[in-house]
Design an enzyme around this catalytic site. Structure first.
Site, PDB file in Angstrom:
ATOM      1  N   ARG A  24     -22.520  29.786   6.956  1.00  0.00           N
ATOM      2  CA  ARG A  24     -23.541  30.846   6.966  1.00  0.00           C
ATOM      3  C   ARG A  24     -23.958  31.221   5.548  1.00  0.00           C
ATOM      4  O   ARG A  24     -25.145  31.323   5.237  1.00  0.00           O
ATOM      5  CB  ARG A  24     -22.988  32.096   7.641  1.00  0.00           C
ATOM      6  CG  ARG A  24     -22.587  31.935   9.078  1.00  0.00           C
ATOM      7  CD  ARG A  24     -22.011  33.261   9.565  1.00  0.00           C
ATOM      8  NE  ARG A  24     -21.454  33.162  10.889  1.00  0.00           N
ATOM      9  CZ  ARG A  24     -20.189  32.828  11.146  1.00  0.00           C
ATOM     10  NH1 ARG A  24     -19.361  32.547  10.158  1.00  0.00           N
ATOM     11  NH2 ARG A  24     -19.750  32.776  12.393  1.00  0.00           N
ATOM     12  N   ILE A  25     -22.960  31.460   4.682  1.00  0.00           N
ATOM     13  CA  ILE A  25     -23.296  31.945   3.334  1.00  0.00           C
ATOM     14  C   ILE A  25     -23.948  30.826   2.524  1.00  0.00           C
ATOM     15  O   ILE A  25     -24.960  31.044   1.849  1.00  0.00           O
ATOM     16  CB  ILE A  25     -22.049  32.522   2.639  1.00  0.00           C
ATOM     17  CG1 ILE A  25     -21.520  33.737   3.423  1.00  0.00           C
ATOM     18  CG2 ILE A  25     -22.375  32.935   1.194  1.00  0.00           C
ATOM     19  CD1 ILE A  25     -20.193  34.301   2.930  1.00  0.00           C
TER      20      ILE A  25
ATOM     21  N   ALA B  26     -16.516  32.489  -3.552  1.00  0.00           N
ATOM     22  CA  ALA B  26     -15.733  32.254  -2.324  1.00  0.00           C
ATOM     23  C   ALA B  26     -14.270  32.685  -2.541  1.00  0.00           C
ATOM     24  O   ALA B  26     -13.910  33.830  -2.265  1.00  0.00           O
ATOM     25  CB  ALA B  26     -15.843  30.799  -1.923  1.00  0.00           C
ATOM     26  N   ARG B  27     -13.474  31.784  -3.083  1.00  0.00           N
ATOM     27  CA  ARG B  27     -12.087  32.126  -3.401  1.00  0.00           C
ATOM     28  C   ARG B  27     -11.685  31.377  -4.667  1.00  0.00           C
ATOM     29  O   ARG B  27     -12.005  30.184  -4.828  1.00  0.00           O
ATOM     30  CB  ARG B  27     -11.137  31.718  -2.269  1.00  0.00           C
ATOM     31  CG  ARG B  27     -11.153  32.636  -1.049  1.00  0.00           C
ATOM     32  CD  ARG B  27     -10.594  34.018  -1.349  1.00  0.00           C
ATOM     33  NE  ARG B  27     -10.546  34.884  -0.176  1.00  0.00           N
ATOM     34  CZ  ARG B  27     -11.531  35.696   0.219  1.00  0.00           C
ATOM     35  NH1 ARG B  27     -12.661  35.760  -0.466  1.00  0.00           N
ATOM     36  NH2 ARG B  27     -11.383  36.452   1.293  1.00  0.00           N
TER      37      ARG B  27
ATOM     38  N   GLU C 162      -6.049  36.430  -8.580  1.00  0.00           N
ATOM     39  CA  GLU C 162      -6.628  37.759  -8.439  1.00  0.00           C
ATOM     40  C   GLU C 162      -5.575  38.794  -8.048  1.00  0.00           C
ATOM     41  O   GLU C 162      -4.744  38.483  -7.188  1.00  0.00           O
ATOM     42  CB  GLU C 162      -7.686  37.649  -7.323  1.00  0.00           C
ATOM     43  CG  GLU C 162      -8.810  38.604  -7.443  1.00  0.00           C
ATOM     44  CD  GLU C 162      -9.905  38.275  -6.442  1.00  0.00           C
ATOM     45  OE1 GLU C 162     -10.444  37.155  -6.469  1.00  0.00           O
ATOM     46  OE2 GLU C 162     -10.193  39.145  -5.627  1.00  0.00           O
TER      47      GLU C 162
ATOM     48  N   HIS D  62     -14.811  40.561  -7.844  1.00  0.00           N
ATOM     49  CA  HIS D  62     -14.860  40.268  -6.398  1.00  0.00           C
ATOM     50  C   HIS D  62     -15.748  41.283  -5.658  1.00  0.00           C
ATOM     51  O   HIS D  62     -15.251  42.077  -4.851  1.00  0.00           O
ATOM     52  CB  HIS D  62     -13.446  40.253  -5.805  1.00  0.00           C
ATOM     53  CG  HIS D  62     -13.388  39.489  -4.498  1.00  0.00           C
ATOM     54  ND1 HIS D  62     -12.266  38.801  -4.078  1.00  0.00           N
ATOM     55  CD2 HIS D  62     -14.316  39.312  -3.525  1.00  0.00           C
ATOM     56  CE1 HIS D  62     -12.507  38.243  -2.903  1.00  0.00           C
ATOM     57  NE2 HIS D  62     -13.754  38.547  -2.545  1.00  0.00           N
TER      58      HIS D  62
HETATM   59  C1  DGY Z   1     -14.268  38.460   2.475  1.00  0.00           C
HETATM   60  O1  DGY Z   1     -14.671  39.184   3.396  1.00  0.00           O
HETATM   61  O2  DGY Z   1     -13.472  37.553   2.643  1.00  0.00           O
HETATM   62  C2  DGY Z   1     -14.827  38.722   1.145  1.00  0.00           C
HETATM   63  O3  DGY Z   1     -14.250  37.957   0.158  1.00  0.00           O
HETATM   64  C3  DGY Z   1     -14.719  40.190   0.836  1.00  0.00           C
HETATM   65  O4  DGY Z   1     -15.865  40.473   0.140  1.00  0.00           O
END
Ligand code: DGY
Length: 326
Positions: A160-161, A242-243, A272, A290
């Site tokens: 989606r993103i 993302a991560r 993080e 974040h």
């Molecule tokens: C999530 O929802 O996983 C995001 O990283 C928070 O913004």
């Protein structure tokens, strides 16, 4: 499961409207101080509520989930990513897990697009010049960045993103390329004129900007490894909302330091909330705490999703955003 007023423990402070609604619907324990739960507090919470509402700052691992006397039957995560929860261990313990997809897509994509523009155009560096009173006047060669229009954007993870970023990037005149576990349907690809790369390595070697949008799973840990980062062109940029764990951060820093990569914009970090001090020393990076989904609209909608998932579960239905082990 039929509970009238389930006992719910929320580990972090949520927007007021969400907390108010939760107080009406549930026997809820909120966290007004917003001090993150330590491991012991998380363990205690799991043994003293029906539903735990954690966030990405709570690590809910197999040890915690296999403790005796766990009362929680649902972990309703406030957030999309669930890499901080051992979903398989939860399932083995008979605990369902839900998340909050969709509602943060547009805001997160906006942030990614902002960063895709910000780093090549040196926005943060420029703002710093003004803040530090170092602006001595316009010059033909001052603060030259790189053009976005006409450049190739490589999206890793076209969910989606990723797709929402693709739509924005088309508006900026970029061409869209993507690598994903599965190729999209042709008509969906055509909407953003996207080119699919089955080989991530081959895509990396040809892109001007890489934007990371896949989830963090054991399979995507250090997906952008040192070997893969070295495939990038020297004038390429990386954006990650993302991560942090998806990118080998030490390798990335080495490349940014040596100038074998043009720049990076990171909204997430491998360790993080710790930010590697070497990143802070670099000019060619933009670093954010974040905040991809940090709008009041997204955060209220995420809370509403949590409430819907809890209600469905308590009423004996399948919660709409159930997460299954990958
Ligand atoms: C999530 O929802 O996983 C995001 O990283 C928070 O913004």
């Amino acid at each position: 499961m039929t509970l009238k007023k389930p006992s719910v423990i929320v580990t972090r402070k949520l927007p007021e409207a969400v907390e108010t609604r939760m107080m009406e619907l549930f026997d809820v324990r909120l966290n007004a101080d917003d001090i993150p739960f330590d491991r012991e507090a998380l363990g205690n919470a799991l043994t003293s509520c029906d539903v735990l509402v954690p966030t990405l700052t709570d690590s809910i691992d197999a040890d915690l989930l296999s403790a005796p006397n766990i009362s929680a039957r649902l972990v309703s995560n406030f957030g999309n990513g669930t890499d901080h929860i051992d979903v398989a261990a939860a399932q083995a313990a008979g605990i369902s897990v839900t998340n909050t997809p969709d509602v943060l897509t547009e805001d997160t994509a906006d942030m990614a697009m902002a960063l895709i523009v910000a780093v090549p155009r040196r926005l943060v560096e420029g703002a710093r010049i003004i803040e530090e009173d170092r602006f001595t006047g316009w010059s033909p060669t001052h603060m030259l960045g790189r053009r976005i229009s006409g450049k190739r954007l490589g999206i890793i993870g076209m969910g989606r993103i990723g797709f929402a970023v693709a739509k924005r990037a088309r508006g900026f005149g970029m061409t869209v390329h993507y690598h994903n576990r599965h190729r999209l349907l042709l008509e969906i690809e055509q909407e953003v004129e996207a080119t699919y790369w089955e080989s991530l390595d081959q895509m990396l070697a040809r892109m001007d900007v890489i934007s990371v949008h896949c989830p963090h799973t054991p399979a995507t840990f250090h997906l952008l490894s040192e070997r893969r980062l070295k495939l990038l062109k020297e004038d390429a940029y990386i954006v990650n909302v993302a991560r942090g764990e998806i990118v080998d951060e030490d390798a990335l820093i080495r490349m940014l330091e040596s100038g074998t990569l043009a720049g990076a914009a990171l909204d997430v970090f491998e360790h993080e909330p710790a930010v590697n001090p070497k990143l802070l020393a670099l000019d060619n990076v933009t670093l954010l705490p974040h905040m991809g989904s940090a709008t009041i609209e997204s955060r209220i909608a995420m809370g509403e999703k949590v409430i819907i998932n809890i209600k469905a579960f308590v009423d004996g239905h399948r919660p709409p955003d159930r997460v299954l082990p990958t």
